[in-house]
Scaffold this motif. Structure first.
Motif: not given
Length: 273
Positions: A28-43, A258-261
């Protein structure tokens, strides 16, 4: 340890663990994973008991304590030090359970369209009956009919605005679940049987971001009440979204996460949402 899927892993970087809702799984999270990992956050995405590729034993009781302990095993296994936990709907109830049991392991908590459970014993008993009846119903009618009826719930009305491709993907994800897994999940950790976390919210010190969709009136009220009880929290209503914000408004969802983390901004939209 629960079945889980690691998008990227660098123990020196912050990690977000994403927990899905009922009749869903990690995809269900396929739409949001890439943008988060692209900011250097592990998912890390998890398949909760009875869902997706989960291999939890049917001989075990999948209580909230059981699930929280298995999420802790993931944190311990990867030696994660900077952990943020997100939970959507049913996953939000699981996330709250974890936060009340292991607050020292979390740097932040994100609750999406979530509830602390039912505070009233009479309501709990009534919901247990509903959950048990629904569990039997799934077994009786099978996944095709249950998914069709589930998709028509008012809770998911706003998903009609999604693309036909995304609606079909959601349908196939739901159809891939099993009657046995869903039935046991309802009975073992459904809303009725889970502990109520309302009283525990006042003691929760983990920075908490509470997000709901503007079309999800029931959870707007629940979110407001949680915000009033959790002292280190912020509450945000995402425009043009219903119950599934991470699907209906993935870019806005990613912005907040991303802003939160990375920025420590609880549900801070800076005019972008």
């Amino acid at each position: 340890m629960l079945t889980h899927h690691v998008k990227q892993l660098d123990a020196d970087k912050p990690t977000i663990i994403l927990l899905h809702g009922f009749i869903s799984d990690h995809t269900t999270f396929h739409l949001v994973e890439d943008d988060i990992t692209n900011q250097g956050i592990n998912v890390i995405t998890v398949d909760l008991p009875g869902h997706g590729s989960d291999q939890s034993s049917y001989d075990e009781k999948w209580s909230m304590e059981f699930i929280a302990n298995h999420i802790k095993k993931i944190v311990d296994y990867y030696q994660l030090k900077n952990v943020y936990l997100h939970g959507y709907s049913m996953g939000g109830r699981v996330a709250l359970s974890f936060a009340t049991q292991f607050p020292e392991l979390l740097n932040g908590l994100i609750l999406e369209s979530a509830s602390p459970g039912l505070a009233n014993d009479e309501d709990k008993l009534s919901r247990i009956e509903v959950d048990h009846n629904r569990a039997r119903y799934i077994q009786h009618v099978g996944m095709k009919q249950f998914v069709e009826e589930w998709s028509q719930l008012p809770l998911f009305k706003s998903q009609s605005m999604l693309s036909s491709e995304e609606r079909e993907r959601i349908k196939q994800m739901r159809l891939s679940q099993t009657p046995d897994g869903l039935s046991k999940a309802l009975i073992d950790y459904g809303t009725g049987v889970q502990p109520s976390y309302w009283k525990a919210l006042h003691a929760l010190e983990v920075p908490t971001c509470i997000i709901v969709g503007s079309e999800d009136k029931k959870f707007i009220e629940i979110g407001k009440q949680m915000h009033e009880s959790i002292k280190n929290s912020k509450f945000h209503i995402v425009n043009e979204a219903g119950h599934t914000i991470h699907v209906e408004q993935p870019t806005k969802f990613d912005t907040m996460i991303i802003d939160f983390i990375l920025g420590g901004k609880l549900c801070q939209d800076n005019g972008k949402l």
